[in-house]
Motif scaffolding. Sequence first.
Motif, short mmCIF file in Angstrom:
data_model
loop_
_atom_site.label_atom_id
_atom_site.label_comp_id
_atom_site.label_asym_id
_atom_site.label_seq_id
_atom_site.Cartn_x
_atom_site.Cartn_y
_atom_site.Cartn_z
N VAL A 143 0.88 -1.16 0.00
CA VAL A 143 0.00 0.00 0.00
C VAL A 143 0.92 1.21 0.00
CG1 VAL A 143 -1.82 1.26 1.19
CG2 VAL A 143 -1.72 -1.21 1.39
N LYS A 144 0.74 2.10 -0.98
CA LYS A 144 1.59 3.29 -1.10
C LYS A 144 0.73 4.55 -1.03
CE LYS A 144 3.18 4.67 -5.15
NZ LYS A 144 2.72 6.09 -5.28
N SER A 145 1.17 5.50 -0.22
CA SER A 145 0.44 6.76 -0.12
C SER A 145 1.38 7.93 -0.37
CB SER A 145 -0.22 6.91 1.26
OG SER A 145 0.75 7.05 2.26
N VAL A 146 0.79 9.05 -0.77
CA VAL A 146 1.53 10.28 -1.02
C VAL A 146 1.23 11.27 0.11
CG1 VAL A 146 1.87 12.24 -2.57
CG2 VAL A 146 1.40 9.96 -3.52
N GLU A 147 2.28 11.82 0.68
CA GLU A 147 2.10 12.91 1.64
C GLU A 147 2.88 14.12 1.15
OE1 GLU A 147 2.44 14.05 6.39
OE2 GLU A 147 3.49 12.27 5.64
N VAL A 148 2.30 15.29 1.33
CA VAL A 148 2.96 16.54 0.95
C VAL A 148 2.96 17.45 2.18
CG1 VAL A 148 2.97 18.56 -0.56
CG2 VAL A 148 2.15 16.35 -1.43
N THR A 149 4.14 17.87 2.60
CA THR A 149 4.24 18.81 3.71
C THR A 149 4.81 20.13 3.20
OG1 THR A 149 6.40 17.90 4.32
CG2 THR A 149 4.48 17.04 5.47
N ARG A 150 4.47 21.18 3.94
CA ARG A 150 4.91 22.53 3.58
C ARG A 150 6.09 22.92 4.45
NH1 ARG A 150 4.25 27.72 5.38
NH2 ARG A 150 4.12 29.36 3.79
N SER A 151 7.20 23.32 3.81
CA SER A 151 8.36 23.77 4.55
C SER A 151 8.21 25.25 4.91
CB SER A 151 9.64 23.56 3.72
OG SER A 151 9.80 22.18 3.44
N LEU A 152 9.06 25.71 5.83
CA LEU A 152 8.96 27.10 6.29
C LEU A 152 9.16 28.11 5.17
CD1 LEU A 152 10.87 26.85 9.71
CD2 LEU A 152 8.40 26.99 9.33
N ASP A 153 9.93 27.73 4.15
CA ASP A 153 10.16 28.65 3.03
C ASP A 153 9.09 28.55 1.95
OD1 ASP A 153 10.73 26.21 1.90
OD2 ASP A 153 12.81 26.67 1.36
N GLY A 154 8.05 27.75 2.21
CA GLY A 154 6.94 27.64 1.26
C GLY A 154 7.11 26.57 0.20
N THR A 155 8.26 25.89 0.18
CA THR A 155 8.43 24.81 -0.78
C THR A 155 7.66 23.59 -0.30
OG1 THR A 155 10.48 24.12 0.33
CG2 THR A 155 10.69 25.60 -1.58
N ALA A 156 7.44 22.66 -1.23
CA ALA A 156 6.69 21.44 -0.92
C ALA A 156 7.66 20.28 -0.74
CB ALA A 156 5.71 21.13 -2.04
N HIS A 157 7.32 19.41 0.20
CA HIS A 157 8.13 18.21 0.44
C HIS A 157 7.27 16.98 0.20
CE1 HIS A 157 11.07 15.47 1.95
NE2 HIS A 157 10.33 15.10 2.99
N PRO A 158 7.23 16.48 -1.05
CA PRO A 158 6.45 15.27 -1.33
C PRO A 158 7.25 14.03 -0.97
CG PRO A 158 7.44 16.10 -3.34
CD PRO A 158 7.86 17.05 -2.25
N HIS A 159 6.57 13.03 -0.42
CA HIS A 159 7.22 11.76 -0.12
C HIS A 159 6.20 10.64 -0.11
CE1 HIS A 159 6.24 13.95 3.59
NE2 HIS A 159 6.02 12.78 4.16
N PHE A 160 6.69 9.42 -0.25
CA PHE A 160 5.86 8.23 -0.27
C PHE A 160 5.99 7.47 1.04
CE2 PHE A 160 6.57 7.72 -5.16
CZ PHE A 160 5.64 8.71 -5.40
N HIS A 161 4.86 6.98 1.54
CA HIS A 161 4.86 6.02 2.64
C HIS A 161 4.39 4.69 2.06
CE1 HIS A 161 5.65 8.96 5.70
NE2 HIS A 161 4.56 9.67 5.41
N CYS A 162 5.14 3.62 2.30
CA CYS A 162 4.83 2.32 1.70
C CYS A 162 4.82 1.24 2.78
CB CYS A 162 5.86 1.95 0.64
SG CYS A 162 6.28 3.29 -0.50
N LEU A 163 3.68 0.60 2.95
CA LEU A 163 3.56 -0.54 3.85
C LEU A 163 3.59 -1.79 2.98
CD1 LEU A 163 3.15 -1.58 6.73
CD2 LEU A 163 0.69 -1.34 6.37
N MET A 164 4.59 -2.65 3.18
CA MET A 164 4.82 -3.74 2.24
C MET A 164 4.85 -5.09 2.94
SD MET A 164 7.62 -1.98 -0.34
CE MET A 164 9.00 -2.08 0.79
N LEU A 165 4.18 -6.05 2.33
CA LEU A 165 4.21 -7.44 2.78
C LEU A 165 5.37 -8.14 2.09
CD1 LEU A 165 2.79 -9.81 4.29
CD2 LEU A 165 1.48 -10.21 2.18
#
Length: 311
Positions: A143-165
Amino acid sequence: MSDLSPDDKPWDIHRAQSDEIAKIYDSIGYDGYAGRISECAQLLTYALKATDDGEVKLKLREARFCRVRHCLVCQWRRSLMWRARFFKALPEIQAKYPTGRWIFLTLTVTNCEISELRQTLKWMNAAWHKLLKRKEFPALGFVKSVEVTRSLDGTAHPHFHCLMLVPAGYFGKSYITQAEWANLWQSCLKTDYTPVVDIRAVKPKKTPLNAKPDPLNKAMAQAVCETLKYAVKSSDLLADPKWLDELTKQLQKTRAISIGGCLKEFFSEDDPEDLINGDIEEDEKTDNDTYLFFNWSTIVSRYKKTNAKRI
């Protein structure tokens, strides 16, 4: 409502935050979204349910949701539905793959301008598909999900969370270290830097002798909640109207969660239609149910018990 059921306090929190999102959307020209969010979950219908130990709990029976992607009520309800969907499937998954183990992988890239988020996610997804084809890739399903967080300078930090069997043999000769995962991800991304990667085993809880194993142990619950949580934090959505404006454009018609490998057999990756039944075990409605109705009050930012029923 939280006075009667402390477990339902999140309703007040998320609904108040949605009012703030609606105001921001109204100020930046998203009149349609603002109107829909303002009307979201205005009235909640609950049934009073008695538990086996005599405790009385509230069970949500009816609510109308706006389904705007960044409505904080709907985002919260979606995460609950995804978690319930996974936990309902978990016993069957573990019955078919009794020796299987779970690992939790986080894949990142360097921050990007918010205006470049869609293109960055496209690049990351292309790299992910390359990773799936690598002979070293160990997962039977994921199962893979996308998360996007906002940095203090306004840039975006996209990353994947993956739960794997993974098969039990992964923790033997097939084991991949954190450094090796980072090198694999860098190779698939084709970057000139080593991206930050986190990998950890989801350790099963030890059970007493002769006791049945509990698939919903704390470690698994934490991994599932981290994988299937909100795509964007409420604090980031509320931080800057211009950032929310661009985020809305960049994430339009993108997929937040995907399922792959053997896990496709057990549950769908389609967005949950039902945002009401978030319990792992659903109970049936009966003619003897006693109903309570709660109406959202913008003035006090709380749900208040009411006698009015939606017609």
